[in-house]
Scaffold this active site. Structure first.
Site, PDB file in Angstrom:
ATOM      1  N   HIS A  65      37.769  30.695  46.313  1.00 42.63           N
ATOM      2  CA  HIS A  65      39.191  30.778  46.489  1.00 42.63           C
ATOM      3  C   HIS A  65      39.529  32.122  47.431  1.00 42.63           C
ATOM      4  O   HIS A  65      38.657  33.055  47.177  1.00 42.63           O
ATOM      5  CB  HIS A  65      39.672  31.126  44.963  1.00 42.63           C
ATOM      6  CG  HIS A  65      38.960  31.803  43.962  1.00 42.63           C
ATOM      7  ND1 HIS A  65      37.795  31.798  43.600  1.00 42.63           N
ATOM      8  CD2 HIS A  65      39.188  33.427  43.853  1.00 42.63           C
ATOM      9  CE1 HIS A  65      37.223  32.855  42.695  1.00 42.63           C
ATOM     10  NE2 HIS A  65      38.116  33.736  43.137  1.00 42.63           N
ATOM     11  N   ASN A 110      36.134  37.001  47.276  1.00 42.45           N
ATOM     12  CA  ASN A 110      35.224  37.747  46.531  1.00 42.45           C
ATOM     13  C   ASN A 110      33.924  36.891  46.705  1.00 42.45           C
ATOM     14  O   ASN A 110      34.106  35.713  46.113  1.00 42.45           O
ATOM     15  CB  ASN A 110      35.536  38.230  45.250  1.00 42.45           C
ATOM     16  CG  ASN A 110      36.375  39.215  45.289  1.00 42.45           C
ATOM     17  OD1 ASN A 110      36.637  40.234  46.065  1.00 42.45           O
ATOM     18  ND2 ASN A 110      37.464  39.144  44.281  1.00 42.45           N
ATOM     19  N   HIS A 168      42.240  35.191  47.859  1.00 38.97           N
ATOM     20  CA  HIS A 168      43.367  35.807  47.075  1.00 38.97           C
ATOM     21  C   HIS A 168      44.333  36.039  48.256  1.00 38.97           C
ATOM     22  O   HIS A 168      44.093  36.852  49.119  1.00 38.97           O
ATOM     23  CB  HIS A 168      43.062  37.106  46.623  1.00 38.97           C
ATOM     24  CG  HIS A 168      41.964  37.096  45.377  1.00 38.97           C
ATOM     25  ND1 HIS A 168      42.385  37.063  44.051  1.00 38.97           N
ATOM     26  CD2 HIS A 168      40.731  36.714  45.315  1.00 38.97           C
ATOM     27  CE1 HIS A 168      41.151  36.748  43.543  1.00 38.97           C
ATOM     28  NE2 HIS A 168      40.171  36.644  43.989  1.00 38.97           N
ATOM     29  N   GLY A 192      32.795  40.853  42.935  1.00 35.96           N
ATOM     30  CA  GLY A 192      33.721  40.900  41.871  1.00 35.96           C
ATOM     31  C   GLY A 192      34.254  39.271  41.903  1.00 35.96           C
ATOM     32  O   GLY A 192      35.209  39.043  41.187  1.00 35.96           O
TER      33      GLY A 192
END
Ligand code: AMP
Ligand code: ZN
Length: 112
Positions: free
Chosen positions: A98, A85, A100, A91
């Site tokens: 990072h 994001n 996900h 979001g």
């Protein structure tokens, strides 16, 4: 930067369930998993997000994706979603880059 929770995880100042770690990257379990497997792949270096990455970070960005692939393979995961994001409107809540890595359930496309 000193208040960054992911910098603290990378430096060992804050606990996390670390799955993999080397000099450039850390992989740990998401505190609030959105899938049976939900890992975060972060650079040790503080970079706010992909937009903030610079040309000199090109190899690091590649390494983060390869690290995600390596960890997934080690865990026997073939199908997964790898997402970042970028920006609050998309979001992003933690301003340290990072990815996900999520697996173990069906994913909708387009992503919600
Ligand atoms: P994002 O919304 O893309 O910025 O993702 C941030 C993610 O970090 C969320 O999925 C959170 O559940 C997760 N998170 C926040 N704090 C921690 C923490 N201390 N350890 C592990 N995951 C965290
Ligand atoms: Zn940071």
């Amino acid at each position: 930067m000193n208040d960054c929770i992911f910098c603290k995880i990378a430096s060992g100042q804050m606990r996390a369930q670390i799955i993999y770690q080397d000099e450039d990257a850390v992989v740990f379990k998401d505190l609030n998993p959105q899938a049976p497997t939900h890992l975060l792949i972060i650079p040790v270096k503080h970079i706010e997000n992909i937009s903030a990455a610079e040309q000199q970070d090109a190899a690091l960005l590649g390494k983060l994706q390869l690290t995600a692939a390596k960890v997934a393979k080690e865990l026997g995961i073939k199908d997964y979603r790898l997402v970042a994001n970028n920006g609050k409107g998309a979001g992003q809540t933690v301003l340290h880059l990072h990815y996900h890595l999520m697996a173990g359930r069906r994913f909708l496309w387009p992503a919600g």
